[in-house]
Scaffold this active site. Structure first.
Site, PDB file in Angstrom:
ATOM      1  N   ASP A  48     -86.226-103.290 -78.399  1.00 15.94           N
ATOM      2  CA  ASP A  48     -84.994-102.519 -78.572  1.00 15.94           C
ATOM      3  C   ASP A  48     -84.495-102.057 -77.205  1.00 15.94           C
ATOM      4  OD1 ASP A  48     -83.336-100.815 -80.760  1.00 15.94           O
ATOM      5  OD2 ASP A  48     -83.688 -99.588 -78.974  1.00 15.94           O
ATOM      6  N   TYR A  93     -78.946 -98.363 -71.260  1.00 14.73           N
ATOM      7  CA  TYR A  93     -80.253 -98.129 -70.619  1.00 14.73           C
ATOM      8  C   TYR A  93     -80.323 -98.785 -69.240  1.00 14.73           C
ATOM      9  CZ  TYR A  93     -81.784 -97.004 -75.445  1.00 14.73           C
ATOM     10  OH  TYR A  93     -81.906 -96.477 -76.706  1.00 14.73           O
ATOM     11  N   LYS A 147     -77.358-102.470 -77.740  1.00 17.23           N
ATOM     12  CA  LYS A 147     -76.368-101.529 -78.287  1.00 17.23           C
ATOM     13  C   LYS A 147     -75.177-101.416 -77.359  1.00 17.23           C
ATOM     14  CE  LYS A 147     -80.398 -98.828 -79.650  1.00 17.23           C
ATOM     15  NZ  LYS A 147     -81.231 -98.886 -78.439  1.00 17.23           N
ATOM     16  N   HIS A 190     -73.672 -97.853 -80.510  1.00 20.03           N
ATOM     17  CA  HIS A 190     -74.720 -96.886 -80.147  1.00 20.03           C
ATOM     18  C   HIS A 190     -74.459 -95.482 -80.713  1.00 20.03           C
ATOM     19  CE1 HIS A 190     -77.865 -96.291 -76.709  1.00 20.03           C
ATOM     20  NE2 HIS A 190     -78.139 -95.499 -77.734  1.00 20.03           N
TER      21      HIS A 190
HETATM   22  P1  NDP Z   1     -90.754 -92.057 -78.711  1.00 20.13           P
HETATM   23  O1  NDP Z   1     -90.784 -91.198 -79.902  1.00 20.13           O
HETATM   24  O2  NDP Z   1     -91.032 -93.501 -78.815  1.00 20.13           O
HETATM   25  O3  NDP Z   1     -91.747 -91.382 -77.664  1.00 20.13           O
HETATM   26  C1  NDP Z   1     -91.920 -91.883 -76.361  1.00 20.13           C
HETATM   27  C2  NDP Z   1     -92.763 -90.866 -75.610  1.00 20.13           C
HETATM   28  O4  NDP Z   1     -94.055 -90.780 -76.242  1.00 20.13           O
HETATM   29  C3  NDP Z   1     -92.991 -91.253 -74.175  1.00 20.13           C
HETATM   30  O5  NDP Z   1     -92.989 -90.049 -73.421  1.00 20.13           O
HETATM   31  C4  NDP Z   1     -94.390 -91.878 -74.198  1.00 20.13           C
HETATM   32  O6  NDP Z   1     -95.027 -91.652 -72.948  1.00 20.13           O
HETATM   33  C5  NDP Z   1     -95.068 -91.108 -75.315  1.00 20.13           C
HETATM   34  N1  NDP Z   1     -96.063 -91.904 -76.040  1.00 20.13           N
HETATM   35  C6  NDP Z   1     -95.900 -93.190 -76.501  1.00 20.13           C
HETATM   36  N2  NDP Z   1     -97.005 -93.600 -77.142  1.00 20.13           N
HETATM   37  C7  NDP Z   1     -97.893 -92.578 -77.099  1.00 20.13           C
HETATM   38  C8  NDP Z   1     -99.209 -92.417 -77.577  1.00 20.13           C
HETATM   39  N3  NDP Z   1     -99.830 -93.404 -78.223  1.00 20.13           N
HETATM   40  N4  NDP Z   1     -99.841 -91.224 -77.344  1.00 20.13           N
HETATM   41  C9  NDP Z   1     -99.210 -90.243 -76.682  1.00 20.13           C
HETATM   42  N5  NDP Z   1     -97.958 -90.331 -76.201  1.00 20.13           N
HETATM   43  C10 NDP Z   1     -97.300 -91.503 -76.412  1.00 20.13           C
HETATM   44  O7  NDP Z   1     -89.316 -91.796 -78.015  1.00 20.13           O
HETATM   45  P2  NDP Z   1     -88.097 -92.683 -77.549  1.00 20.13           P
HETATM   46  O8  NDP Z   1     -87.002 -91.734 -77.264  1.00 20.13           O
HETATM   47  O9  NDP Z   1     -88.465 -93.621 -76.461  1.00 20.13           O
HETATM   48  O10 NDP Z   1     -87.706 -93.510 -78.864  1.00 20.13           O
HETATM   49  C11 NDP Z   1     -88.155 -94.837 -79.125  1.00 20.13           C
HETATM   50  C12 NDP Z   1     -87.036 -95.823 -78.903  1.00 20.13           C
HETATM   51  O11 NDP Z   1     -85.928 -95.540 -79.757  1.00 20.13           O
HETATM   52  C13 NDP Z   1     -86.405 -95.760 -77.507  1.00 20.13           C
HETATM   53  O12 NDP Z   1     -87.237 -96.263 -76.499  1.00 20.13           O
HETATM   54  C14 NDP Z   1     -85.142 -96.523 -77.754  1.00 20.13           C
HETATM   55  O13 NDP Z   1     -85.397 -97.917 -77.795  1.00 20.13           O
HETATM   56  C15 NDP Z   1     -84.726 -95.968 -79.121  1.00 20.13           C
HETATM   57  N6  NDP Z   1     -83.815 -94.805 -79.023  1.00 20.13           N
HETATM   58  C16 NDP Z   1     -82.540 -94.946 -79.531  1.00 20.13           C
HETATM   59  C17 NDP Z   1     -81.637 -93.916 -79.468  1.00 20.13           C
HETATM   60  C18 NDP Z   1     -80.290 -94.100 -80.041  1.00 20.13           C
HETATM   61  O14 NDP Z   1     -79.411 -93.246 -79.818  1.00 20.13           O
HETATM   62  N7  NDP Z   1     -80.042 -95.155 -80.783  1.00 20.13           N
HETATM   63  C19 NDP Z   1     -81.973 -92.614 -78.837  1.00 20.13           C
HETATM   64  C20 NDP Z   1     -83.336 -92.553 -78.360  1.00 20.13           C
HETATM   65  C21 NDP Z   1     -84.211 -93.606 -78.475  1.00 20.13           C
HETATM   66  P3  NDP Z   1     -95.358 -92.857 -71.897  1.00 20.13           P
HETATM   67  O15 NDP Z   1     -94.138 -93.740 -71.804  1.00 20.13           O
HETATM   68  O16 NDP Z   1     -95.654 -92.119 -70.637  1.00 20.13           O
HETATM   69  O17 NDP Z   1     -96.562 -93.557 -72.450  1.00 20.13           O
END
Ligand code: NDP
Length: 278
Positions: free
Chosen positions: A44, A49, A74, A107
């Site tokens: 995704d 981004y 998006k 988006h």
């Molecule tokens: P997430 O809920 O996926 O959380 C990501 C965070 O959690 C990062 O800080 C990561 O740290 C941490 N993390 C990941 N795996 C673990 C684990 N196993 N244990 C502990 N911590 C963990 O948040 P996102 O905002 O990234 O959402 C996911 C995806 O959704 C985005 O990447 C994007 O593709 C999409 N999105 C879409 C939006 C929209 O408006 N359509 C808005 C926001 C997101 P680290 O990277 O340091 O491991």
């Protein structure tokens, strides 16, 4: 192996994917390459981004057959006018090094911009599907009334609505409205950007099951039927987040996580009704 969800246009999408929000452009190729090695086959990304080129680089370098990888991008908030939708989609394909995109989403609805006209934007998305270079069109952050407007105007429902959903914000209103139109829900921020992993209730369930807290939260999403794509910059976390098809949560565990919902107070991102970035 991950499960698949069938969308209303007959196509299928892996229920578990990999998110790339805040993956820095210069680290995207290596990060996505690792995710593909771990086994993710659904990526995704978004024009906003700034990392589509890195995603494309990783896909090409992986040598994995095109049909085995599902790619979503998006539309940028600055590209809602018809001609910009079409031209920016061309740029997206070029950056991703693809001749066909699986899924493209509006988006944000941006009801306070473009004279409140996201219907024209939706019509332009449908042109891309007719053109054949886009397989499926969807939306993101659409509220129930936004869905009504585009469906009433065109008779065509998006295949997915990608909205904020996690244990602290179940977003049931937008989920229910999506389901009522046959639209699959994609839960963005599935780990509440990492905060859900630290929740004591989640940790207690995880300890009882001998699983990681992140696995418990992602499993909760899967059992609700939503599509998820957790983001991580760390291989061990990517692996942990990928191992969620070999256990289940009881109804009682599901209810305990349901109870963490804080309603609108639990939102971590902007409210789509008022998000109108200049
Ligand atoms: P997430 O809920 O996926 O959380 C990501 C965070 O959690 C990062 O800080 C990561 O740290 C941490 N993390 C990941 N795996 C673990 C684990 N196993 N244990 C502990 N911590 C963990 O948040 P996102 O905002 O990234 O959402 C996911 C995806 O959704 C985005 O990447 C994007 O593709 C999409 N999105 C879409 C939006 C929209 O408006 N359509 C808005 C926001 C997101 P680290 O990277 O340091 O491991």
């Amino acid at each position: 192996m991950t499960g698949k969800v069938t969308l209303h246009d007959g196509t299928t999408i892996p229920q578990l994917g990999f998110g790339t929000f805040k993956v820095p452009p210069e680290e995207t190729a290596a990060t996505v390459a690792t995710a593909l090695e771990v086994g993710y086959r659904h990526i995704d990304t978004a024009q906003g981004y700034g990392n589509e080129a890195g995603v494309g680089e990783a896909i090409v370098a992986s040598g994995i057959a095109r049909d085995e990888i599902y790619v979503t991008s998006k539309l940028a908030n600055s590209k809602h006018r018809r001609d910009d939708v079409l031209s920016s989609f061309d740029e997206t394909l070029e950056k991703l090094r693809l001749d066909r995109l699986d899924l493209f989403l509006i988006h944000w609805p941006l009801p306070g911009l473009y004279d409140g006209d996201f219907v024209s934007t939706w019509k332009a998305m449908l042109e891309l599907v007719e053109d054949g270079r886009l397989t499926s069109a969807g939306v993101s952050n659409f509220q129930p009334d936004h869905l009504e407007q585009i469906i009433t105007a065109t008779g065509v429902a998006p295949v997915v609505n990608q909205i904020e959903v996690h244990p602290f914000f179940r977003n049931e209103g937008a989920r229910d409205a999506s389901h009522a139109h046959g639209i699959a829900v994609e839960a963005w921020g599935p780990l509440a950007r990492g905060e859900a992993v630290a929740d004591p209730e989640v940790q207690d369930i995880a300890a009882t099951l001998g699983r990681a807290p992140s696995q418990v939260v992602l499993r909760w999403h899967l059992q609700r039927g939503d599509i998820v794509f957790p983001k991580s910059m760390h291989r061990e976390r990517m692996e942990e987040n990928f191992q969620i098809f070999d256990f289940g949560l009881s109804e009682e565990d599901m209810a305990r996580i349901d109870a963490l919902d804080r309603g609108a107070m639990g939102r971590q991102g902007p409210d789509p009704d008022t998000f109108n970035p200049s």
